[in-house]
Scaffold this motif. Sequence first.
Motif, PDB file in Angstrom:
ATOM      1  N   GLN A  78       0.814  -1.226   0.000  1.00 33.01           N
ATOM      2  CA  GLN A  78       0.000   0.000   0.000  1.00 33.01           C
ATOM      3  C   GLN A  78       0.842   1.268   0.000  1.00 33.01           C
ATOM      4  OE1 GLN A  78      -3.040  -0.217   3.022  1.00 33.01           O
ATOM      5  NE2 GLN A  78      -4.193  -1.734   1.856  1.00 33.01           N
ATOM      6  N   SER A  79       1.937   1.268   0.769  1.00 30.71           N
ATOM      7  CA  SER A  79       2.721   2.508   0.815  1.00 30.71           C
ATOM      8  C   SER A  79       3.420   2.746  -0.523  1.00 30.71           C
ATOM      9  CB  SER A  79       3.723   2.466   1.968  1.00 30.71           C
ATOM     10  OG  SER A  79       4.586   1.383   1.778  1.00 30.71           O
ATOM     11  N   SER A  82       0.537   3.982  -2.957  1.00 30.27           N
ATOM     12  CA  SER A  82      -0.498   4.927  -2.509  1.00 30.27           C
ATOM     13  C   SER A  82      -0.425   6.272  -3.223  1.00 30.27           C
ATOM     14  CB  SER A  82      -0.457   5.098  -0.998  1.00 30.27           C
ATOM     15  OG  SER A  82       0.680   5.835  -0.652  1.00 30.27           O
TER      16      SER A  82
END
Length: 336
Positions: A78-79, A82
Motif C-alpha cells: 500500500q505505501s 499509494s
Amino acid sequence: MAIHSPTDAAVRLAADCLRNGQLVGLPTETVYGLAANGLDQQAVERIFAAKGRPASNPLILHVPDVAEAIQWISVETQSRISDRLTKLSTLWPGPLTVVVPRGKGIPDAVTAGGDTVAIRVPDHPVALTLLRQCEFPIAAPSANRSNYVSPTAARHVEQGMGDRVAMILDGGRCRSGLESTIVSIAGDPVALLRPGVITREQLQAVLGEPVQPPTQQVDSGPLLSPGRLPTHYQPTKPLWFVDDYPEGGDAGKVAYIAFRPDTERQAKFAQSIVLSETGDLGEIAHGLFAALRQMDESDASSLLIDRCQNDGIGAAIMDRLNRAVSAESGRGISQE
Ligand code: TXA
Ligand code: MG
C-alpha cells in the motif's frame, strides 16, 4: 419482466439477489455489467458460466469509493502504490480501472488466481447506490456473452443473458459507451492495459509520469489482459472497415456505420447509420456498440464501418474496431 426501473425497491431487491448468490444486470457509465457478490466464489463462478468466459480471464471489482478500494489492496504494497493511487483516484468515480497487488479475502475466481486485482468506482448513480447498500464489492465483467459486443442498454443485457440473470436494473443508455480504461500500477512502469475514454495523455497528466502504451498479446501464453487478444467484441456478421471493402462487393445487402454524415457514400449501401453529425469522438464512442448490435440484427449480410484517428478517445475506438473486424477483411491487429 427481468428489466426493472431503478426505484429504491428495485435496488434493494438487486442487493438481496446479490446476497443470495444470484447475478444482476448492472448499469454503469461505460457498459452494463454482469454483477455478483465479489466475495462469493460460487456466485463469481456463475458469471463465468453465464458469459461462457474462460476461467483464466479475471474480473473487475467495483467499489463505492477509494477508501473501500484500499481494503482490497495488498497491505505490504500500500505505501509503495499509494501516491499513484491517490492521483488516479481523482478520476473516480469514473471510467477507469486500476490494477493493483491483490489483498486478502478476494476469491481466486475473481483474479483468475493471479496476484493482482482490477478495481474501479463506476460513475453511475444506480451502480453507486447499489454498491453502498452491499457489504461486499461487486465483481462484474461486461454483461455480454464472451466475445460478443458489450451491452450499452438494459435490453442488450436481456438479449444476451436472458434468465441467467435474476434481474436487470435499467439505468438508461450508458453515457460513455466503451469499457473502462485499464491502467496497471502493480509494477513499474505504470502501464495502460486497455484504452478507453480516459486517455493515456490524461493518465500521464494526472500521474506526472510516463504511462507505457498497451502491447498486443498474440501468443497463447498466460493471459495478461485478455482484452489484449486480437479478436474480441465481434458481431456475428462480417465487419469491414469501409475503405477495405472490395470494389464490386454486394452493396445491396450491406449496412454502413458512418462516423459523420457522408451522403455520397451512404447512398451506395442498403442502410446506413450516422453516429455523430460532427464526427465527435465522444459521441461516436457512445453510440458505437448499440449501432453494431442494431446492424448485426438487421437483414444486412455484411457490415461496414468508418475509421477514426488513432489517438485520444480515437485510440479506444480503433482498439475495439481492430478486434471486431473480420479476419477476411485483413484485420489490422498491429497497433500502437
Ligand atoms: O467498463 C468496464 O470496465 C466494464 C464495467 C462493467 O465496469 N467491465 C468490463 O469488464 O469491461 P470485462 O471483464 O469485460 O473486462 C475487464 C478486462 C478484461 O480484459 C480482463 O482481462 C481485465 O479487465 N482484467 C481484469 N482483472 C485484471 C488484472 N488483475 N490484471 C490485468 N487485467 C485484468
Ligand atoms: Mg468484456
